[in-house]
Design an enzyme around this catalytic site. Structure first.
Site, PDB file in Angstrom:
ATOM      1  N   CYS A  41     -68.378 -14.089 -97.376  1.00 20.61           N
ATOM      2  CA  CYS A  41     -69.577 -13.273 -97.192  1.00 20.61           C
ATOM      3  C   CYS A  41     -69.267 -11.882 -96.651  1.00 20.61           C
ATOM      4  O   CYS A  41     -70.171 -11.160 -96.233  1.00 20.61           O
ATOM      5  CB  CYS A  41     -70.581 -13.985 -96.296  1.00 20.61           C
ATOM      6  SG  CYS A  41     -69.919 -14.476 -94.702  1.00 20.61           S
ATOM      7  N   HIS A  85     -79.452   1.997 -90.633  1.00 22.15           N
ATOM      8  CA  HIS A  85     -80.680   1.544 -91.278  1.00 22.15           C
ATOM      9  C   HIS A  85     -80.996   2.420 -92.478  1.00 22.15           C
ATOM     10  O   HIS A  85     -81.434   1.952 -93.514  1.00 22.15           O
ATOM     11  CB  HIS A  85     -81.858   1.656 -90.300  1.00 22.15           C
ATOM     12  CG  HIS A  85     -82.030   0.433 -89.464  1.00 22.15           C
ATOM     13  ND1 HIS A  85     -82.579   0.468 -88.215  1.00 22.15           N
ATOM     14  CD2 HIS A  85     -81.748  -0.856 -89.720  1.00 22.15           C
ATOM     15  CE1 HIS A  85     -82.611  -0.749 -87.719  1.00 22.15           C
ATOM     16  NE2 HIS A  85     -82.111  -1.574 -88.611  1.00 22.15           N
TER      17      HIS A  85
END
Ligand code: PEP
Ligand code: MG
Length: 575
Positions: free
Chosen positions: A508, A194
């Site tokens: 992707c 994160h």
């Protein structure tokens, strides 16, 4: 003396400043066992520390404003949820009461146990969650140590500092950025954490896996973080400083130039339109995708929602998240990927694990969804309901054969029928596409055509499966190579089958967002790219410098190449 350490760039850029060294937890774990009469007091100390960590996080949340609040709030909320997580806290009291461990020892054991559980996960995102556990437990440890030593927290960077730490929690990063933090050197950490995601969206240069950073860098040392080249220079020389100033001038110029591209169409030099879609995980990605002119969302990784939620997110919670994404994109198409958890299994108490010898080859993606029809139905219902708010496509991860696509379609049709019976307005037919990330799906893509409306090539996984090289294993870094001719053949095959059969094909994986691979992908015939929105301007810029027709002519040679070096050489002229 000038010293250079190597790290992995998690967020690019350069920064010069004084080091603020934060050694991992200042609290020594005390392994002496408690006396019976100390037990209740120790439990109380632990509970106070948890409460104080919770208050810390809350205060941090309150102090954030504007864009930072939006970007970081979700991460702080995830940590607050972890603090309440029964899985994390379960047994801590027991360990103190029955095992007579001190709070610090119990926390350490719990951190190690959960760390091992996350480490065993196959998905790099999930694996990196063990950093969150460490950070949350570290916060409780720090609170415990404040109780015993009343030492102030050391995390109070002054303007112009570079944080040097083992890892850094996103909340702390946000707080420090507000106080003038310039860059981060983490001894541990991963580019999937994160914090790394946040550093990228804050444009804060960050290195991870910088071994020896904590021993080689001294508090207050002048350091140059060079995340363009994966290095940190301790005691930089005049030459280093002039390199830094040159970079600063160029970056400022480049930033001004790229900003002008935000609203420009994406076209090659020979005017071929290219579509850039965004990979989105949170609301700030959606805002950035809009701001930088994305053609839509090419990949929404719904597992993020499952990880942020306490236990399994219900239909309503999922519906709201999907609807907000769709509304946020204002009528542009949104591709929602169904749950792609690794070998772990979700249940109401959070995530429970199943032991698998080979989790990357185990029950993940659509395999997991089809084995848990109730969980899958809930997700499909939420997607179908959200689809009344804008154009939605459903993307199925880890497809190996057509039967899986047929099963998903049948379930989707049944969910649509149920919803209609319940009085919901439901779109007639959503497009359903297959992720092409398993070699069998790439080689046998023609067998998927009848059951797929579109394809999305997932090169992160396809590369690891084609080369049998774990995407998280640093030791295999050179083998995990997107330029491998075998991989290129598969990508080219999927694109060409898509073109022949009229099915849209996007890519992707991470390589779509790396301008270094733009010429290669254009040469292979790709027209739809999906990437982190932060990479869109650079890729748009790169596309604009390249002549597609000329690259396409190179395709046969690229596919005949015998090595990735040969591929690189063929593309040299387009550098
Ligand atoms: C991929 O595998 O390339 C992909 C985009 O999916 P993920 O990284 O989420 O596995
Ligand atoms: Mg994948």
């Amino acid at each position: 003396m000038r010293t250079v350490l190597s790290g992995t760039a998690a967020a690019r850029g350069m920064a010069l400043g004084r080091a603020r060294l934060v050694k991992p937890s200042m609290l020594q774990v005390d392994h002496r066992l408690l006396e019976q009469n100390e037990v209740e007091g120790e439990i109380e100390r632990l509970h106070d520390a948890i409460e104080s960590a919770r208050v810390d996080l809350n205060e941090m949340r309150q102090k954030l404003h504007g864009a930072l609040a939006r970007d970081v709030g979700e991460f702080i909320d995830a940590h607050s949820l972890l603090l309440e997580d029964p899985e994390l806290l379960r047994g801590l009291d027991e360990m103190i009461r029955k095992g007579r461990y001190r709070a610090s020892a119990a926390l350490k054991m719990q951190a190690d146990r959960l760390g091992a559980v996350f480490e065993a996960m196959d998905d790099p995102y999930l694996r990196s969650r063990h950093e969150d556990i460490d950070q949350v437990i570290g916060r409780v440890m720090a609170a415990l140590s404040r109780q015993s030593s009343s030492e102030e927290r050391k995390l109070a960077a002054r303007v112009g500092e570079i944080l040097v730490a083992d890892t850094i929690a996103p909340g702390d990063m946000a707080h420090l950025v507000g106080h003038g933090l310039l860059g981060i050197v983490a001894a541990g950490g991963s580019v999937y954490s994160h914090s790394a995601i946040l550093a990228r969206s804050l444009n804060l240069p960050m290195l991870v896996s910088t071994n020896d950073a904590l021993s080689a860098i001294g508090d207050e040392d002048l350091v140059l973080v060079d995340a363009e080249n994966g290095q940190v220079v301790i005691h930089p020389t005049a030459q280093d400083l002039s390199r830094y100033r040159k970079w600063q001038r160029e970056a400022a110029q480049e930033g001004r130039r790229l900003a002008t591209l935000a609203k420009q169409p994406t076209r090659t030099l020979d005017e071929v339109p290219i579509r850039l879609y965004a990979n989105a995980e949170n609301t700030s990605d959606v805002a950035q995708a809009r701001a930088f002119g994305a053609s839509g969302i090419g990949l929404y990784r719904t597992e993020f929602l499952f990880l942020r939620s306490k236990g399994l997110p219900g239909e309503e919670e999922q519906f709201e998240a999907y609807r907000d994404l769709i509304l946020g994109m204002g009528g542009l198409p949104c591709t929602l990927r169904t749950l792609d958890l690794g070998a772990d299994k979700a249940d109401n108490a959070g995530l429970t694990l199943r032991e698998e010898d080979n989790p990357a080859l185990g029950v993940r993606g659509v395999r997991l969804s089809l084995r848990h029809p109730a969980v899958f139905n809930t997700q499909l219902r939420a997607i179908l309901r959200a689809a009344s708010y804008g154009p939605v496509r459903v993307l199925v991860p880890m497809v190996s054969h057509a039967q899986e696509m047929q099963s998903v379609r049948t379930m989707l049709a049944m969910c649509a029928r149920d919803l209609r019976e319940e009085g919901h307005e439901v779109e007639d037919a959503l497009e359903v596409g297959a992720m092409i990330e398993v070699p069998a799906a790439a080689i046998g893509v023609h067998t998927l055509v009848d059951d797929s409306d579109f394809f999305a090539i997932g090169t992160n996984d396809l590369t690891q499966y084609v080369l049998a090289a774990d995407r998280n294993n640093d030791a295999l870094g050179s083998l995990y190579d997107p330029l491998q001719p075998a991989l290129l053949r598969l990508i080219a095959r999927v694109i060409s089958v898509g073109r022949r059969t009229g099915k849209a094909v996007s890519l992707c994986g991470e390589m779509a967002g790396d301008p270094m691979f733009t010429p290669l992908l254009l040469a292979l015939g790709l027209t739809d790219f999906s990437m982190h929105p932060g990479q869109m301007l650079e890729v748009r810029d790169r596309v604009g410098q390249l002549e597609r027709a000329r690259l396409r002519r190179l395709s046969p040679q690229l596919l005949r190449a015998r090595s990735s070096q040969e591929v690189a050489t063929l593309l040299e002229v387009f550098r």
